[in-house]
Design a protein around this motif. Structure first.
Motif, short mmCIF file in Angstrom:
data_model
loop_
_atom_site.label_atom_id
_atom_site.label_comp_id
_atom_site.label_asym_id
_atom_site.label_seq_id
_atom_site.Cartn_x
_atom_site.Cartn_y
_atom_site.Cartn_z
N THR A 1 3.69 5.78 -3.01
CA THR A 1 2.99 6.96 -2.52
C THR A 1 4.01 8.07 -2.34
OG1 THR A 1 3.29 6.48 -0.16
CG2 THR A 1 1.34 5.53 -1.24
N ARG A 2 3.54 9.24 -2.15
CA ARG A 2 4.45 10.36 -1.93
C ARG A 2 4.70 10.59 -0.44
NH1 ARG A 2 4.86 13.36 -6.93
NH2 ARG A 2 3.35 12.47 -8.37
N ARG B 1 0.82 -1.21 0.00
CA ARG B 1 0.00 0.00 0.00
C ARG B 1 0.86 1.27 0.00
NH1 ARG B 1 -3.16 -3.24 3.34
NH2 ARG B 1 -2.38 -2.30 5.26
N TRP B 2 1.98 1.26 0.73
CA TRP B 2 2.84 2.44 0.88
C TRP B 2 3.69 2.70 -0.37
CZ3 TRP B 2 8.33 2.43 1.24
CH2 TRP B 2 8.89 3.66 1.58
#
Length: 148
Positions: free
Chosen positions: A61-62, A57-58
């Motif tokens: 990502t920013r 999930r991570w």
């Protein structure tokens, strides 16, 4: 436990997950999903499932600060990320290492899978063979190739 193999742009994984409880002991389930598509790449998860899924999930990502579970040294997890630049191995150090080998494998079944690939097995065949040899690997074989 797990076996994940990579060769010729294909990542393959078994679907066995091991669950251990105080009262129930060790149990195996053959319905785990270990390969995920995200942002034009493939992520393959091995080891402790919670941090592996959080990493999935991570990743991309920013958010610069990773969730705490990813850097917990007590949790053993590894993710392979296949993108257009190549194959990368991630763990709790959060310092990706590029894999430059023609073929590669991780998990408890990695030695069997690597042996199979030394004998010219595909990634899928290597996972199938590892599942025959390592009792911690099993279930259906999943595979993915980069799109485009």
């Amino acid at each position: 436990m797990t076996v994940i193999a990579y060769r010729d742009g294909v990542i393959a994984a078994d679907s066995r997950v091991t669950v251990e409880g105080k009262e129930s002991g060790i149990r195996f389930f053959d319905s785990s999903v270990k390969l995920f598509r995200k942002d034009g790449c493939i992520i393959a998860t091995a080891g402790a499932s919670a941090p592996s899924l959080v990493f999935t999930r991570w990743y991309g990502t920013r958010v610069k600060k990773p969730p705490d579970i990813l850097v917990d040294a007590k949790l053993d997890w590894t993710c392979l990320v296949l993108d257009k630049t190549g194959l990368w191995e991630w763990d709790s150090s959060l310092e990706p290492e590029q894999v430059l080998e023609k073929f590669y494998a991780i998990g408890t079944g990695c030695k069997a899978a690597l042996g199979a690939m030394h004998m010219h097995a595909t990634a899928i065949e290597a996972v199938q063979i590892a599942c025959l040899i390592d009792p911690n690997c099993g279930g259906l074989v999943q595979s993915m190739k980069l799109e485009g």
